[in-house]
Design a protein around this motif. Structure first.
Motif, PDB file in Angstrom:
ATOM      1  N   PHE A 256       0.869  -1.182   0.000  1.00  0.00           N
ATOM      2  CA  PHE A 256       0.000   0.000   0.000  1.00  0.00           C
ATOM      3  C   PHE A 256       0.905   1.231   0.000  1.00  0.00           C
ATOM      4  O   PHE A 256       1.379   1.669   1.049  1.00  0.00           O
ATOM      5  CB  PHE A 256      -0.910  -0.012   1.228  1.00  0.00           C
ATOM      6  CG  PHE A 256      -1.848  -1.188   1.281  1.00  0.00           C
ATOM      7  CD1 PHE A 256      -3.105  -1.116   0.698  1.00  0.00           C
ATOM      8  CD2 PHE A 256      -1.477  -2.370   1.892  1.00  0.00           C
ATOM      9  CE1 PHE A 256      -3.970  -2.195   0.735  1.00  0.00           C
ATOM     10  CE2 PHE A 256      -2.337  -3.465   1.947  1.00  0.00           C
ATOM     11  CZ  PHE A 256      -3.588  -3.378   1.354  1.00  0.00           C
ATOM     12  N   VAL A 257       1.153   1.789  -1.174  1.00  0.00           N
ATOM     13  CA  VAL A 257       2.160   2.841  -1.302  1.00  0.00           C
ATOM     14  C   VAL A 257       1.635   4.215  -0.910  1.00  0.00           C
ATOM     15  O   VAL A 257       2.410   5.134  -0.687  1.00  0.00           O
ATOM     16  CB  VAL A 257       2.713   2.883  -2.746  1.00  0.00           C
ATOM     17  CG1 VAL A 257       3.494   1.628  -3.047  1.00  0.00           C
ATOM     18  CG2 VAL A 257       1.573   3.047  -3.756  1.00  0.00           C
ATOM     19  N   GLY A 258       0.315   4.378  -0.843  1.00  0.00           N
ATOM     20  CA  GLY A 258      -0.206   5.680  -0.435  1.00  0.00           C
ATOM     21  C   GLY A 258      -1.636   5.874  -0.901  1.00  0.00           C
ATOM     22  O   GLY A 258      -2.137   5.145  -1.762  1.00  0.00           O
ATOM     23  N   ALA A 259      -2.297   6.870  -0.325  1.00  0.00           N
ATOM     24  CA  ALA A 259      -3.691   7.127  -0.655  1.00  0.00           C
ATOM     25  C   ALA A 259      -3.831   7.483  -2.132  1.00  0.00           C
ATOM     26  O   ALA A 259      -3.056   8.271  -2.673  1.00  0.00           O
ATOM     27  CB  ALA A 259      -4.231   8.256   0.226  1.00  0.00           C
TER      28      ALA A 259
ATOM     29  N   ASN B 217       1.450  -5.676  -5.951  1.00  0.00           N
ATOM     30  CA  ASN B 217       1.821  -6.982  -5.428  1.00  0.00           C
ATOM     31  C   ASN B 217       3.335  -7.143  -5.490  1.00  0.00           C
ATOM     32  O   ASN B 217       3.950  -6.886  -6.531  1.00  0.00           O
ATOM     33  CB  ASN B 217       1.162  -8.098  -6.237  1.00  0.00           C
ATOM     34  CG  ASN B 217      -0.326  -8.200  -5.972  1.00  0.00           C
ATOM     35  OD1 ASN B 217      -0.799  -7.860  -4.887  1.00  0.00           O
ATOM     36  ND2 ASN B 217      -1.077  -8.663  -6.959  1.00  0.00           N
ATOM     37  N   ILE B 218       3.921  -7.528  -4.379  1.00  0.00           N
ATOM     38  CA  ILE B 218       5.349  -7.831  -4.342  1.00  0.00           C
ATOM     39  C   ILE B 218       5.522  -9.225  -3.755  1.00  0.00           C
ATOM     40  O   ILE B 218       4.620  -9.758  -3.096  1.00  0.00           O
ATOM     41  CB  ILE B 218       6.138  -6.810  -3.499  1.00  0.00           C
ATOM     42  CG1 ILE B 218       5.628  -6.792  -2.049  1.00  0.00           C
ATOM     43  CG2 ILE B 218       6.083  -5.430  -4.129  1.00  0.00           C
ATOM     44  CD1 ILE B 218       6.461  -5.915  -1.143  1.00  0.00           C
TER      45      ILE B 218
END
Length: 222
Positions: free
Chosen positions: A62-65, A71-72
Motif C-alpha cells: 500500500f504505497v499511499g492514498a 503486489n510484491i
C-alpha cells in the motif's frame, strides 16, 4: 499451542463430478491445528526475482492514498546465521546458530533410512558454497521420549505414507511478514518406487546390466 480435532462428516462420492456413486458415507478426519509465536525480531526480507525458481511469499504494498496497490513477492528462505561471525567474515566455514534437523519417520522402511539421510544431507554441499557447514542434519525418531511431538511446528520430519500416490510431497510454513521458513517437512509415498523403477529402466537398461531384472539390487534402488 497444538489442538487435535477429530472431525466427523458424511460425504457424497461422484464419478467425474457428474454421476452419483455413493451418498452420506461416514468419514472421520484427525486434524492438528497449531499456533506459534513468531520471532520478536523479524528476519530481513529479500525481494523475489521471477527469473529464479524460488518459492515466494505474496505481499500487498500500500504505497499511499489514491495510488494503486502493488503486489510484491518475498523469497521464502531459511534464517541461516553464523555461530562465529568473525570467522565467517574471514571466509572460514562455520556452523549455523541453529541447525536444520529433520527426523525420519519410524514407519519408513529401515533399508531406505541411510539413503534418505544421505540425500537430505547432500544439500550441505550447497550451503558450503555460502560459508556454512553442517546446516542440515537427519536423525531417527527419538525412542522413549515422551515429550517428542512429530506433529509440532518445532519439529521437521521426513514422513512415510503407504499410499498409491507416486510422488514426494512437501509442507512449508513461513513467516508472512518476511518469508522466513519456520517449518518444512517431506512426505514420501510408497508408490514412488514404481515410478523410479520405470524411469531407471527406460533411461539406463541399455548400459546398466543391474537393472535388467524384476527387482533392483538394494544399492541401485537406494
Amino acid at each position: 499451542i497444538t489442538v487435535r480435532e477429530e472431525l466427523a462428516y458424511k460425504v457424497n462420492h461422484t464419478l467425474m463430478g457428474a454421476y452419483s456413486m455413493y451418498e452420506n458415507v461416514p468419514l472421520t478426519a484427525v486434524v492438528n491445528k497449531m499456533l506459534c509465536v513468531l520471532p520478536e525480531e523479524p528476519m530481513t526480507p529479500r525481494l523475489a526475482d521471477s527469473r529464479l525458481g524460488l518459492t515466494t511469499q505474496l505481499k500487498s504494498d500500500f504505497v499511499g492514498a489514491g495510488q494503486e496497490v502493488k503486489n510484491i513477492r518475498y523469497v521464502k528462505r531459511w534464517r541461516i546465521e553464523p555461530s562465529d561471525s568473525a570467522a565467517y567474515r574471514r571466509g572460514e566455514l562455520v556452523e549455523p546458530k541453529k541447525q536444520l534437523v529433520f527426523y525420519i519417520d519410524s514407519l519408513l522402511p529401515v533399508k531406505w533410512h541411510p539413503y534418505v539421510k544421505a540425500g537430505a544431507e547432500s544439500w550441505n554441499k550447497a550451503f558450503e558454497k555460502i560459508g556454512f557447514k553442517n546446516v542440515i542434519c537427519v536423525k531417527e525418531f527419538p525412542e522413549n521420549d515422551t515429550l517428542f511431538n512429530a506433529h509440532s511446528l518445532d519439529c521437521m520430519t521426513i514422513r512415510y505414507s503407504a499410499s498409491w500416490m507416486n510422488t514426494a510431497q512437501t509442507t512449508l510454513h513461513s513467516d508472512a511478514r518476511t518469508g522466513e521458513i519456520l517449518n518444512a517437512s517431506i512426505l514420501i509415498n510408497a508408490n514412488l518406487i514404481s515410478v523410479q523403477y520405470i524411469d531407471r529402466i527406460a533411461a539406463t537398461v541399455a548400459t546398466d546390466p543391474r537393472v535388467r531384472t524384476v527387482i533392483f539390487p538394494q544399492e541401485v534402488q537406494g
